[in-house]
Design an enzyme around this catalytic site. Structure first.
Site, PDB file in Angstrom:
ATOM      1  N   ASP A 150      -0.409  -2.605  -0.811  1.00 60.90           N
ATOM      2  CA  ASP A 150      -1.780  -3.087  -0.588  1.00 60.90           C
ATOM      3  C   ASP A 150      -2.725  -2.509  -1.637  1.00 60.90           C
ATOM      4  O   ASP A 150      -2.953  -1.305  -1.692  1.00 60.90           O
ATOM      5  CB  ASP A 150      -2.223  -2.671   0.819  1.00 60.90           C
ATOM      6  CG  ASP A 150      -3.597  -3.204   1.188  1.00 60.90           C
ATOM      7  OD1 ASP A 150      -4.113  -4.081   0.457  1.00 60.90           O
ATOM      8  OD2 ASP A 150      -4.147  -2.757   2.208  1.00 60.90           O
ATOM      9  N   MET A 185      -0.488   2.279   0.076  1.00 60.99           N
ATOM     10  CA  MET A 185      -1.719   1.895  -0.614  1.00 60.99           C
ATOM     11  C   MET A 185      -1.518   2.070  -2.115  1.00 60.99           C
ATOM     12  O   MET A 185      -1.117   3.137  -2.576  1.00 60.99           O
ATOM     13  CB  MET A 185      -2.894   2.789  -0.180  1.00 60.99           C
ATOM     14  CG  MET A 185      -3.444   2.543   1.211  1.00 60.99           C
ATOM     15  SD  MET A 185      -4.000   0.875   1.569  1.00 60.99           S
ATOM     16  CE  MET A 185      -5.183   0.561   0.276  1.00 60.99           C
ATOM     17  N   SER A 242      -5.611 -10.994   2.559  1.00 64.29           N
ATOM     18  CA  SER A 242      -6.658 -10.105   3.082  1.00 64.29           C
ATOM     19  C   SER A 242      -7.984 -10.850   3.061  1.00 64.29           C
ATOM     20  O   SER A 242      -8.527 -11.165   1.993  1.00 64.29           O
ATOM     21  CB  SER A 242      -6.757  -8.844   2.221  1.00 64.29           C
ATOM     22  OG  SER A 242      -7.987  -8.221   2.477  1.00 64.29           O
ATOM     23  N   HIS A 267      -4.354 -10.374   6.708  1.00 62.98           N
ATOM     24  CA  HIS A 267      -4.568  -8.923   6.689  1.00 62.98           C
ATOM     25  C   HIS A 267      -6.070  -8.696   6.888  1.00 62.98           C
ATOM     26  O   HIS A 267      -6.885  -9.247   6.146  1.00 62.98           O
ATOM     27  CB  HIS A 267      -4.090  -8.414   5.324  1.00 62.98           C
ATOM     28  CG  HIS A 267      -4.239  -6.951   5.081  1.00 62.98           C
ATOM     29  ND1 HIS A 267      -3.199  -6.058   5.262  1.00 62.98           N
ATOM     30  CD2 HIS A 267      -5.274  -6.221   4.621  1.00 62.98           C
ATOM     31  CE1 HIS A 267      -3.603  -4.842   4.923  1.00 62.98           C
ATOM     32  NE2 HIS A 267      -4.859  -4.907   4.535  1.00 62.98           N
ATOM     33  N   ASP A 277      -9.002  -5.968   6.947  1.00 65.22           N
ATOM     34  CA  ASP A 277      -9.365  -4.610   6.528  1.00 65.22           C
ATOM     35  C   ASP A 277     -10.556  -4.113   7.336  1.00 65.22           C
ATOM     36  O   ASP A 277     -11.685  -4.558   7.126  1.00 65.22           O
ATOM     37  CB  ASP A 277      -9.709  -4.610   5.034  1.00 65.22           C
ATOM     38  CG  ASP A 277      -8.468  -4.722   4.179  1.00 65.22           C
ATOM     39  OD1 ASP A 277      -7.531  -3.936   4.393  1.00 65.22           O
ATOM     40  OD2 ASP A 277      -8.428  -5.601   3.294  1.00 65.22           O
ATOM     41  N   MET A 326      -8.767   1.370   8.670  1.00 68.35           N
ATOM     42  CA  MET A 326      -9.231   2.452   7.788  1.00 68.35           C
ATOM     43  C   MET A 326     -10.433   3.095   8.463  1.00 68.35           C
ATOM     44  O   MET A 326     -11.583   2.988   8.011  1.00 68.35           O
ATOM     45  CB  MET A 326      -9.582   1.876   6.404  1.00 68.35           C
ATOM     46  CG  MET A 326      -8.327   1.480   5.628  1.00 68.35           C
ATOM     47  SD  MET A 326      -8.694   0.382   4.254  1.00 68.35           S
ATOM     48  CE  MET A 326      -8.730  -1.170   5.134  1.00 68.35           C
ATOM     49  N   MET A 380     -12.985  -1.138   8.128  1.00 70.47           N
ATOM     50  CA  MET A 380     -13.465   0.109   7.506  1.00 70.47           C
ATOM     51  C   MET A 380     -14.710   0.592   8.234  1.00 70.47           C
ATOM     52  O   MET A 380     -15.570  -0.211   8.614  1.00 70.47           O
ATOM     53  CB  MET A 380     -13.818  -0.138   6.039  1.00 70.47           C
ATOM     54  CG  MET A 380     -12.696  -0.754   5.226  1.00 70.47           C
ATOM     55  SD  MET A 380     -13.121  -0.801   3.476  1.00 70.47           S
ATOM     56  CE  MET A 380     -11.785  -1.834   2.838  1.00 70.47           C
ATOM     57  N   HIS A 384      -5.544  -3.581   9.495  1.00 71.31           N
ATOM     58  CA  HIS A 384      -5.418  -2.344   8.707  1.00 71.31           C
ATOM     59  C   HIS A 384      -6.602  -1.453   9.063  1.00 71.31           C
ATOM     60  O   HIS A 384      -7.715  -1.692   8.602  1.00 71.31           O
ATOM     61  CB  HIS A 384      -5.391  -2.725   7.210  1.00 71.31           C
ATOM     62  CG  HIS A 384      -5.247  -1.569   6.289  1.00 71.31           C
ATOM     63  ND1 HIS A 384      -5.364  -1.698   4.923  1.00 71.31           N
ATOM     64  CD2 HIS A 384      -4.990  -0.255   6.517  1.00 71.31           C
ATOM     65  CE1 HIS A 384      -5.189  -0.509   4.362  1.00 71.31           C
ATOM     66  NE2 HIS A 384      -4.965   0.379   5.305  1.00 71.31           N
TER      67      HIS A 384
HETATM   68  C1  DX5 Z   1      -8.473  -1.874   0.153  1.00 71.70           C
HETATM   69  C2  DX5 Z   1      -7.903  -2.801   1.212  1.00 71.70           C
HETATM   70  C3  DX5 Z   1      -7.100  -3.907   0.606  1.00 71.70           C
HETATM   71  C4  DX5 Z   1      -7.934  -4.852  -0.220  1.00 71.70           C
HETATM   72  C5  DX5 Z   1      -7.105  -5.456  -1.321  1.00 71.70           C
HETATM   73  O1  DX5 Z   1      -9.104  -0.810   0.758  1.00 71.70           O
HETATM   74  O2  DX5 Z   1      -7.072  -2.109   2.101  1.00 71.70           O
HETATM   75  O3  DX5 Z   1      -6.399  -4.621   1.608  1.00 71.70           O
HETATM   76  O4  DX5 Z   1      -8.505  -5.849   0.551  1.00 71.70           O
HETATM   77  O5  DX5 Z   1      -7.944  -6.105  -2.232  1.00 71.70           O
HETATM   78  P1  DX5 Z   1      -7.407  -6.595  -3.657  1.00 71.70           P
HETATM   79  O6  DX5 Z   1      -6.230  -7.490  -3.401  1.00 71.70           O
HETATM   80  O7  DX5 Z   1      -8.563  -7.267  -4.290  1.00 71.70           O
HETATM   81  O8  DX5 Z   1      -6.994  -5.326  -4.379  1.00 71.70           O
HETATM   82 ZN    ZN Z   2      -5.804  -3.381   3.431  1.00 72.73          ZN
END
Ligand code: DX5
Ligand code: ZN
Length: 234
Positions: free
Chosen positions: A193, A160, A10, A35, A37, A70, A39, A68
């Site tokens: 994740d 998650m 990620s 990956h 993320d 979100m 948001m 991903h």
């Molecule tokens: C959280 C994300 C994850 C995050 C994981 O909202 O969806 O993908 O980047 O981070 P770590 O590996 O530090 O928990």
């Molecule tokens: Zn993620």
């Protein structure tokens, strides 16, 4: 039969001033996927990155890019993320059902549902697949597994193991029973994740996950190759 364990880096914990080097590092260390993320500050309490970053990294790597999402109203953005270069799109179950009262209001997190509108979710899954990409559905820790009737259409389920929004959070072990439950009836990919590290990878793999997402554990590792090896050994 034990399936191969894949590690998905990620990039949220990558050094964005050196993103090209960080991606080359991920490849050299043996990561299997990237990956991303995404948001929006509404579905989760944080804002990150969008299509332009995917567009920028697409030409410099052959690794599959999993996006991903979100974000609220993910259906509005499926085309543009695929056009930008995504190979896998993960959409959240919580965007397809009636939200719990606890998270109805703007700024109330985590977003959770008890059931989803299967027709609406299926339409988006099929749209992603018709565009030649893989469709995964993500489920927050507090949302029960409500995807049974969609499993035959999905390429993957993303469970998650933290409430989405931030890196470096603590793994929630209660989600392992969801992983087990899905693995009993699903032969596709199961992604876990959040909070994955040398300790938490083992129970996640044992429960049935085959793709491990890692941001902080991988990008802070002194020995990135060793870190990937440890995760893959599950
Ligand atoms: C959280 C994300 C994850 C995050 C994981 O909202 O969806 O993908 O980047 O981070 P770590 O590996 O530090 O928990
Ligand atoms: Zn993620």
């Amino acid at each position: 039969m034990r399936r191969d364990i894949l590690v998905s880096a990620s990039i949220l914990c990558a050094d964005f001033l050196q993103l090209d080097k960080e991606i080359k590092k991920s490849e050299a260390a043996g990561c299997d996927m990237l990956h991303v993320d995404v948001m929006d500050g509404h579905f989760v309490p944080n804002i990150t990155i969008g299509q332009v970053i995917i567009q920028a990294i697409r030409p410099i790597t052959k690794l599959p890019i999993e996006v991903h999402l979100m974000i609220e109203n993910p259906w509005l953005y499926i085309d543009s993320f695929i056009d930008a270069g995504a190979d896998v799109i993960s959409i959240h179950a919580e965007c397809y059902g009636q939200r719990r009262v606890s998270c109805l209001d703007l700024g109330k997190f985590p977003k959770e549902v008890d059931s989803i509108n299967l027709e609406k979710a299926k339409a988006d899954i099929l749209k992603i697949k018709q565009m030649g990409k893989k469709a995964f559905m993500a489920v927050n820790p507090g949302t029960p597994m409500c995807l049974d009737r969609l499993l035959k259409d999905l390429d993957g389920v993303l469970i998650m193991s933290v409430n989405p929004g931030f890196v470096k959070q603590k793994f929630i072990p209660e989600v392992l029973s969801k992983v087990q439950e899905v693995r009993k009836k699903f032969s596709g990919d199961i992604v876990i994740d959040g909070g994955i590290n040398a300790v938490t990878a083992k129970p996640a793999v044992k429960a049935g996950a085959n793709i491990l997402v890692t941001a902080s554990y991988f990008f802070s590792a002194v020995d990135p190759q060793g870190a990937v090896k440890v995760l893959k050994e599950g």
